[in-house]
Scaffold this motif. Sequence first.
Motif, PDB file in Angstrom:
ATOM      1  N   GLU A  12       4.937  -2.446   0.423  1.00  0.00           N
ATOM      2  CA  GLU A  12       6.311  -2.807   0.673  1.00  0.00           C
ATOM      3  C   GLU A  12       7.169  -3.252  -0.457  1.00  0.00           C
ATOM      4  OE1 GLU A  12       8.550  -2.908   3.813  1.00  0.00           O
ATOM      5  OE2 GLU A  12       6.922  -1.446   4.255  1.00  0.00           O
ATOM      6  N   HIS A  13       6.483  -3.672  -1.611  1.00  0.00           N
ATOM      7  CA  HIS A  13       7.059  -3.933  -2.847  1.00  0.00           C
ATOM      8  C   HIS A  13       6.500  -3.307  -4.005  1.00  0.00           C
ATOM      9  CE1 HIS A  13       8.255  -7.426  -0.150  1.00  0.00           C
ATOM     10  NE2 HIS A  13       6.800  -7.819   0.170  1.00  0.00           N
ATOM     11  N   SER A  14       6.217  -2.012  -3.711  1.00  0.00           N
ATOM     12  CA  SER A  14       5.910  -1.287  -5.033  1.00  0.00           C
ATOM     13  C   SER A  14       5.813   0.040  -4.658  1.00  0.00           C
ATOM     14  CB  SER A  14       4.161  -1.739  -5.526  1.00  0.00           C
ATOM     15  OG  SER A  14       3.826  -1.076  -6.609  1.00  0.00           O
ATOM     16  N   THR A  15       5.210   1.020  -5.367  1.00  0.00           N
ATOM     17  CA  THR A  15       4.978   2.417  -5.329  1.00  0.00           C
ATOM     18  C   THR A  15       3.506   2.693  -5.156  1.00  0.00           C
ATOM     19  OG1 THR A  15       4.774   2.978  -7.529  1.00  0.00           O
ATOM     20  CG2 THR A  15       7.124   2.887  -6.759  1.00  0.00           C
ATOM     21  N   VAL A  16       3.581   4.040  -4.336  1.00  0.00           N
ATOM     22  CA  VAL A  16       2.161   4.451  -4.044  1.00  0.00           C
ATOM     23  C   VAL A  16       1.408   4.850  -5.329  1.00  0.00           C
ATOM     24  CG1 VAL A  16       0.796   6.559  -3.246  1.00  0.00           C
ATOM     25  CG2 VAL A  16       2.739   5.518  -1.741  1.00  0.00           C
ATOM     26  N   GLU A  17       2.125   5.281  -6.314  1.00  0.00           N
ATOM     27  CA  GLU A  17       1.465   5.757  -7.688  1.00  0.00           C
ATOM     28  C   GLU A  17       1.045   4.236  -8.418  1.00  0.00           C
ATOM     29  OE1 GLU A  17       0.402   8.558  -8.525  1.00  0.00           O
ATOM     30  OE2 GLU A  17       1.092   9.190  -6.572  1.00  0.00           O
ATOM     31  N   ARG A  18       1.849   3.373  -8.455  1.00  0.00           N
ATOM     32  CA  ARG A  18       1.613   2.176  -9.195  1.00  0.00           C
ATOM     33  C   ARG A  18       0.287   1.337  -8.466  1.00  0.00           C
ATOM     34  NH1 ARG A  18       5.290  -3.066 -10.669  1.00  0.00           N
ATOM     35  NH2 ARG A  18       3.687  -3.777 -12.176  1.00  0.00           N
ATOM     36  N   ASP A  19       0.291   1.444  -7.098  1.00  0.00           N
ATOM     37  CA  ASP A  19      -0.985   0.997  -6.402  1.00  0.00           C
ATOM     38  C   ASP A  19      -2.274   1.822  -6.763  1.00  0.00           C
ATOM     39  OD1 ASP A  19       0.505  -1.072  -5.362  1.00  0.00           O
ATOM     40  OD2 ASP A  19       0.927  -0.148  -3.492  1.00  0.00           O
ATOM     41  N   LYS A  20      -2.002   3.154  -6.785  1.00  0.00           N
ATOM     42  CA  LYS A  20      -3.437   3.844  -6.933  1.00  0.00           C
ATOM     43  C   LYS A  20      -3.783   3.853  -8.531  1.00  0.00           C
ATOM     44  CE  LYS A  20      -2.977   8.252  -5.528  1.00  0.00           C
ATOM     45  NZ  LYS A  20      -2.171   9.520  -5.164  1.00  0.00           N
ATOM     46  N   ALA A  21      -2.769   3.504  -9.573  1.00  0.00           N
ATOM     47  CA  ALA A  21      -3.246   3.118 -10.849  1.00  0.00           C
ATOM     48  C   ALA A  21      -4.037   1.800 -10.818  1.00  0.00           C
ATOM     49  CB  ALA A  21      -2.092   3.318 -11.492  1.00  0.00           C
ATOM     50  N   TYR A  22      -3.420   1.195 -10.076  1.00  0.00           N
ATOM     51  CA  TYR A  22      -4.107  -0.365 -10.090  1.00  0.00           C
ATOM     52  C   TYR A  22      -5.602  -0.335  -9.222  1.00  0.00           C
ATOM     53  CZ  TYR A  22      -4.284  -5.647  -9.387  1.00  0.00           C
ATOM     54  OH  TYR A  22      -4.713  -6.778  -9.174  1.00  0.00           O
ATOM     55  N   ILE A  23      -5.552   0.237  -8.343  1.00  0.00           N
ATOM     56  CA  ILE A  23      -6.887   0.356  -7.596  1.00  0.00           C
ATOM     57  C   ILE A  23      -7.919   1.278  -8.386  1.00  0.00           C
ATOM     58  CG2 ILE A  23      -7.960   1.745  -5.797  1.00  0.00           C
ATOM     59  CD1 ILE A  23      -5.319   1.262  -4.189  1.00  0.00           C
ATOM     60  N   LEU A  39       1.947  -7.464   7.418  1.00  0.00           N
ATOM     61  CA  LEU A  39       2.597  -8.532   8.019  1.00  0.00           C
ATOM     62  C   LEU A  39       4.232  -8.557   7.662  1.00  0.00           C
ATOM     63  CD1 LEU A  39       0.320 -11.776   7.730  1.00  0.00           C
ATOM     64  CD2 LEU A  39       0.809 -10.208   9.535  1.00  0.00           C
ATOM     65  N   SER A  40       4.228  -8.125   6.286  1.00  0.00           N
ATOM     66  CA  SER A  40       5.852  -7.888   5.810  1.00  0.00           C
ATOM     67  C   SER A  40       6.372  -6.299   5.767  1.00  0.00           C
ATOM     68  CB  SER A  40       5.752  -8.542   4.334  1.00  0.00           C
ATOM     69  OG  SER A  40       4.811  -7.800   3.532  1.00  0.00           O
ATOM     70  N   ALA A  41       5.607  -5.496   6.523  1.00  0.00           N
ATOM     71  CA  ALA A  41       6.083  -4.116   6.496  1.00  0.00           C
ATOM     72  C   ALA A  41       7.380  -4.205   7.385  1.00  0.00           C
ATOM     73  CB  ALA A  41       4.704  -3.230   7.070  1.00  0.00           C
TER      74      ALA A  41
END
Length: 364
Positions: A12-23, A39-41
């Motif tokens: 909810e507070h980021s982007t798919v691409e940024r999350d994937k890079a972090y993962i 919970l915050s969605a």
Amino acid sequence: MNRRLGISIYPEHSTVERDKAYIKRAAECGFERVFTCLLSAQKPIDVIREEFSETIGFARNLEMDVILDIAPAVFSGLGISYDDLSFFAELGASGIRLDLGFDGLRESQFTYNQYDLDIEINMSNNTNYVNNIFSHNPKETKLLGCHNFYPQRFTGLDFDFFIACSQRFKELGLRTAAFVSSDAATIGPWDINDGLCTLEEHRELPITTQAKHLWATNLIDDVIIGNAYASDDELAALGALNRYVLEFEVEVEAGVSAVERTIMFDEPHIRRGDISSYMIRSTPSRTKYKAEQFPVRPVESHTCGDVMIGNDNFGKYKGELQLILKTMPIDERKNLVARVVDYERFLIPYIGAWNTLAFKEKTK
């Protein structure tokens, strides 16, 4: 039970691409699980399905488990029935975490879900909640426990309370988890983010020290970084930790010899079983290195956290490594080789009889 590392993401507070890079970075450092939050969605269910599915699928392809944090309000907000967990399975999740519980019977029934989802329950309440679930005969292999994190300063768990809560779960044989906080991360589920740790006393500690402490209690299996995004250095440092041996960070004294460094950093250390209240003794090195020379160096203190090695004046004890537990008279037959850093000295009492310990030189 094997010990694992985890990260948290907040779509909810980021982007798919940024999350994937972090993962991807976390997986490369040996992390095995991902915590994420519904919970915050606030987005429409179709958008949530699309974004979460892509990110969760990416993590699962890297062989990481993904747990979705939910509560009863999430079911009603998304129009999902308590009797149908298919939505979470469609997202690709490994399991769901119940931030708020039900009546014990429903949690037990959840563990028999047809999608083989793990059911993780909140550990941060010292009540009979988990015992109530067990009274309804859950599928124990699908039931997990995970503490809360606390975004607001001074609201994290008291240590003794944390121990009492955790013991309830460990005594039942459940996998357990708790959160540590990154200094570099700024994202959490809410607009307040003073760090996202479980224990209040961890809030100002280095992330590696937080993890060492959780594992040293022998009550926590999975250590999860609560906030995003931890730095590459933090991910690498956590990934490099020995998950089963308490490794103390030390500042090495000037003038330490090569053989003293070898004993301290390269030899295994096990506390003798005939324990002393003044020191932890590791003795095999005095036999292995009895032919080596250990020139005498002046020593000014024997205080808690001092790492000593017997010198040439110490007879048969030459080469023995000792970790001092409390202030004692100076013994010039021992060389001071290092000091445990101030913020890790509180971990020393976790080394009991026959426990293994190790040392790592502080680099910064």
